[in-house]
Design a protein around this motif. Structure first.
Motif, short mmCIF file in Angstrom:
data_model
loop_
_atom_site.label_atom_id
_atom_site.label_comp_id
_atom_site.label_asym_id
_atom_site.label_seq_id
_atom_site.Cartn_x
_atom_site.Cartn_y
_atom_site.Cartn_z
N THR A 1 16.88 13.30 17.90
CA THR A 1 17.30 13.43 16.51
C THR A 1 18.47 12.50 16.22
OG1 THR A 1 18.81 15.19 17.11
CG2 THR A 1 16.64 15.83 16.33
N ILE A 2 18.48 12.01 15.00
CA ILE A 2 19.57 11.15 14.54
C ILE A 2 19.97 11.63 13.15
CG2 ILE A 2 20.18 8.82 13.83
CD1 ILE A 2 19.76 8.70 16.68
N ASP A 3 21.24 11.81 12.93
CA ASP A 3 21.71 12.17 11.59
C ASP A 3 22.26 10.94 10.91
OD1 ASP A 3 21.04 14.70 12.13
OD2 ASP A 3 23.06 15.39 12.62
N ILE A 4 21.85 10.76 9.68
CA ILE A 4 22.28 9.58 8.93
C ILE A 4 22.97 10.02 7.66
CG2 ILE A 4 21.47 7.52 7.72
CD1 ILE A 4 21.10 7.36 10.68
N ASP A 5 24.12 9.40 7.40
CA ASP A 5 24.85 9.72 6.18
C ASP A 5 24.14 9.12 4.98
OD1 ASP A 5 27.07 11.32 6.00
OD2 ASP A 5 28.24 9.95 7.27
N GLN A 6 23.99 9.94 3.97
CA GLN A 6 23.48 9.41 2.72
C GLN A 6 24.68 8.93 1.93
OE1 GLN A 6 21.22 12.36 0.75
NE2 GLN A 6 19.31 11.31 1.06
N GLU A 7 24.67 7.64 1.57
CA GLU A 7 25.89 7.10 0.97
C GLU A 7 26.18 7.76 -0.37
OE1 GLU A 7 23.38 4.07 1.21
OE2 GLU A 7 23.47 4.82 3.27
N GLN A 8 25.15 7.78 -1.22
CA GLN A 8 25.41 8.39 -2.52
C GLN A 8 24.26 9.30 -2.90
OE1 GLN A 8 25.25 4.85 -2.47
NE2 GLN A 8 23.70 4.23 -3.95
N GLU A 9 24.51 10.08 -3.89
CA GLU A 9 23.48 10.96 -4.40
C GLU A 9 22.32 10.13 -4.94
OE1 GLU A 9 23.01 14.53 -4.99
OE2 GLU A 9 24.18 14.35 -3.16
N VAL A 10 21.11 10.57 -4.64
CA VAL A 10 19.95 9.83 -5.08
C VAL A 10 19.31 10.57 -6.25
CG1 VAL A 10 17.79 8.83 -4.37
CG2 VAL A 10 19.59 9.17 -2.70
N ASP A 11 18.96 9.83 -7.24
CA ASP A 11 18.27 10.43 -8.38
C ASP A 11 16.82 10.69 -7.98
OD1 ASP A 11 17.49 11.29 -10.81
OD2 ASP A 11 17.30 9.29 -11.70
N VAL A 12 16.41 11.95 -8.13
CA VAL A 12 15.07 12.30 -7.65
C VAL A 12 13.98 11.64 -8.46
CG1 VAL A 12 13.89 14.26 -6.68
CG2 VAL A 12 16.10 14.56 -7.78
N ASN A 13 14.25 11.44 -9.72
CA ASN A 13 13.16 10.98 -10.59
C ASN A 13 12.99 9.47 -10.54
OD1 ASN A 13 12.59 13.57 -11.48
ND2 ASN A 13 14.35 13.48 -12.85
N ASP A 14 13.95 8.80 -9.89
CA ASP A 14 13.80 7.35 -9.74
C ASP A 14 13.06 7.08 -8.43
OD1 ASP A 14 13.97 4.69 -9.59
OD2 ASP A 14 16.13 4.56 -10.02
N ASP A 15 11.76 6.89 -8.54
CA ASP A 15 10.93 6.81 -7.34
C ASP A 15 11.38 5.72 -6.38
OD1 ASP A 15 9.56 8.78 -8.46
OD2 ASP A 15 7.63 7.74 -8.60
N LEU A 16 11.67 4.56 -6.96
CA LEU A 16 11.99 3.41 -6.10
C LEU A 16 13.25 3.67 -5.30
CD1 LEU A 16 11.19 0.19 -8.08
CD2 LEU A 16 10.26 0.95 -5.91
N LYS A 17 14.27 4.15 -5.98
CA LYS A 17 15.54 4.37 -5.30
C LYS A 17 15.40 5.44 -4.24
CE LYS A 17 19.11 2.95 -8.42
NZ LYS A 17 19.79 3.40 -9.63
N ARG A 18 14.64 6.48 -4.58
CA ARG A 18 14.47 7.58 -3.65
C ARG A 18 13.79 7.08 -2.37
NH1 ARG A 18 10.69 11.06 -6.31
NH2 ARG A 18 9.21 9.91 -5.06
N GLU A 19 12.69 6.35 -2.59
CA GLU A 19 11.95 5.86 -1.41
C GLU A 19 12.82 4.91 -0.60
OE1 GLU A 19 9.12 7.05 -0.34
OE2 GLU A 19 9.15 8.36 -2.07
N ALA A 20 13.60 4.10 -1.31
CA ALA A 20 14.46 3.16 -0.60
C ALA A 20 15.47 3.91 0.26
CB ALA A 20 15.19 2.27 -1.60
#
Lengths: 303, 314
Positions: free
Chosen positions: A79-98
């Protein structure tokens, strides 16, 4: 907490939900106006219901029960834990997938570094063949789809380009026509001018070459196109086609070809004139006839 | 140099591979075979951890084809799982499932429960004595979709990546532990392959757990080893499936027991549909109401007679 109360209701949850439907509806209908267009996935209560159970001690206790011993090697878990830099908008598909992609990529990098430091093999060698998750037939389908997509894109681009070039060609043609008309007009003008001048001077300087030269300075209008084509007779309009395909048996002859051969205007006699190329062309003198001549001579000698 | 390295690696790899095959072919040879092995290991290094996780994967009756395919995909991703027949979901589901898991000698269970041919619920349970989590599954894409172009070895051990917000709260921690145990392939499982060529991404966005599965592609050079800079050129290709889990409840036991956590924001899809229907049904009634109201309004405030009405008539 209300654990004991909820115990019984676990397996007939449909009934349990029905109980709650009424007060839920009240809550939702308050915010009805905003949430009308909401997607099925995203429906949520506006504010957390206060009846929800959160038994933190229980959860932690269970976690203790379930979890593996502390000293388990990383190789067992991977297992590896990765920090999410910023909150991701759920409805923005591209950003979420990225964000998912970067998480996975970053994790893989770290994991591979760890594996490498342990000295374990982790990359599949290219000659290691084994069953894959997706079958070859399926991958073939995927590939075909990718190719088709690519082709479609290419075709669309070509079509676009052709359309544009057509537009451009039209423009160029129009410009050319305009220029030609302009040139013609100018020439006529200049002739008129010259004539007028001559009249004014009372036909005095008959041999006034200077004036004449002004009119036809480059002599352009009299000169034929200076493209000299090798191997083409002066009067030939086909551009040497007759000579090229003359000996090649029966080819289907197009209208323009026949026009050029049998004439649709133009001088006929010039076709038969020799040019430098035709005189140098020694194909007609073949060796076979020479040999035959020798034989004859021999025979004569014998006789 | 290059050649040497290659040799050494292939040698290192092959024996492990052979072991795999032999055990796979003859799993029952208990006299010398695998049954002895763990015991020997235990005696060798007492207290050594060995992951013997086995997951039962099954689904309810009347499951949708899409969800069934999702389940099959999950089965193909987990070499340490056992797939079982469909289970009747309505009555006493928990008891039968527990029995089934015990019968199959599994330690955890993934149960895909489909309701009304529309809604998929996923139960993740540790079996003899809990806990279990119930999720609502959203946004399902199966591996069969042609958009997902990756592919990887069947049974290679996945890398599990988690977003850091799994450590934020107690229930997320518990769910993470369950996921690690259920989705991670045990290290020396007989069906697993020795390389790592795919990675799972579990990420919490908007209080949902999003699952993605990527293939890892690293440009190989001739020596079969990663060049030291090769890791930078690594890319991922998505393999699928995709789904999104919305946790509903966490129970203390397996398929039952005291509720430890309840999602405060959860609205069941039934309620959503009911609400939608209600809104749609109200349309005609609203129209009639508006009409009568208009009529009433017109009656109460009648227009004054227009004094200039017949001005231009003559």
């Amino acid at each position: 907490m209300g654990i004991s109360k909820k115990d019984a209701a676990l397996f007939d949850e449909d009934g349990f939900e029905d109980e709650d439907v009424n007060d839920l509806n009240e809550e939702i209908s308050e915010s009805e106006s905003e949430s009308e267009s909401e997607d099925e996935e995203d429906v949520k209560l506006a504010e957390p219901s206060d009846k929800a159970i959160y038994n933190r001690e229980g959860l932690e206790e269970k976690l203790q029960d379930v979890s593996w011993p502390e000293n388990v090697g990383w190789i067992h878990k991977l297992t590896i834990d990765i920090d999410q830099e910023q909150e991701v908008d759920v409805n923005d598909d591209l950003k979420r997938e990225a964000s998912f992609y970067t998480q996975a990529l970053e994790g893989t990098r770290q994991a591979f570094e760890k594996l490498q430091s342990m000295g374990l093999p982790f990359l599949r060698p290219p000659d290691y063949y084994a069953e894959m998750v997706k079958t070859d037939a399926h991958m073939e389908k995927v590939k075909r789809r990718l190719l088709a997509e690519q082709k479609e894109m290419q075709e669309a681009e070509e079509r676009k380009k052709a359309r544009e070039s057509k537009k451009l060609a039209k423009e160029i043609q129009a410009q050319k026509m305009k220029e030609r008309a302009k040139q013609k007009k100018e020439e006529i003008e200049s002739v008129k001018k010259w004539r007028k001048q001559r009249q004014q001077s009372g036909f005095a300087g008959d041999v006034n070459d200077g004036e004449l030269d002004l009119a036809f300075k480059d002599g352009k209008s009299f000169e034929r196109s200076n493209k000299k084509r090798p191997g083409v007779a002066p009067g030939d309009r086909s551009g040497g086609k007759v000579r090229q395909s003359g000996g090649k048996g029966k080819k289907k002859k197009g209208k323009d070809f026949r026009d050029s051969k049998f004439g649709f205007g133009g001088r006929k006699g010039m076709k038969k004139q020799n040019t430098a190329d035709t005189t140098n062309d020694l194909r007609a003198f073949n060796k076979g006839s020479n040999v035959a001549g020798n034989k004859k001579r021999k025979r004569i000698a014998i006789g | 140099m290059v050649k040497k390295r290659k040799h050494s690696e292939t040698n290192a790899v092959e024996p492990a591979n052979k072991d795999d095959n032999s055990t796979e072919e003859r799993p029952k040879r208990t006299l010398l075979g695998w049954k002895d092995k763990p015991e020997v290991k235990d005696t060798d290094t007492p207290g050594v951890f060995r992951n013997k996780e086995k997951v039962l994967v099954t689904c309810s009756r009347r499951i949708n084809f899409r969800y069934r395919h999702l389940m099959l995909n999950v089965v193909s991703l987990l070499p340490h799982c056992k797939k079982d027949n469909k289970v009747e979901s309505k009555s006493s589901k928990g008891a039968t499932l527990n029995e089934l898991v015990e019968l199959k000698s599994c330690s955890s269970c993934l149960f895909f429960e489909c309701r009304k041919h529309k809604d998929l619920y996923l139960w993740m349970a540790k079996c003899p004595n809990g806990p279990s989590v119930k999720f609502l599954v959203n946004a399902v894409h199966t591996m069969e979709e042609l958009k997902l172009t990756g592919n990887h070895l069947k049974g290679s051990r996945p890398l599990l990546t988690f977003s850091s917000n799994f450590d934020k709260d107690a229930h997320w921690k518990l769910i993470k532990e369950l996921i690690v145990q259920i989705f991670g392939t045990p290290k020396e499982h007989r069906k697993c392959k020795p390389y790592h060529d795919h990675v799972f991404a579990f990420s919490i966005v908007d209080d949902h757990i999003w699952f993605r599965n990527y293939q890892i592609t690293v440009p190989h050079n001739e020596s079969d080893k990663v060049a030291r800079g090769g890791l930078d050129k690594m890319t991922l290709v998505e393999v699928g499936p995709r789904f999104c889990l919305n946790p509903i409840k966490i129970f203390g036991g397996s398929f039952g027991g005291p509720t430890l956590y309840e999602n405060p924001f959860y609205v069941s899809p039934n309620q959503i549909r009911a609400l939608e229907k209600k809104q749609k049904a109200g349309k005609y009634a609203k129209k009639v109401k508006a009409k009568t109201r208009r009529n009433m309004h017109e009656l109460t405030n009648a227009l004054e007679p227009d004094e200039f009405a017949d001005m231009w008539k003559e």
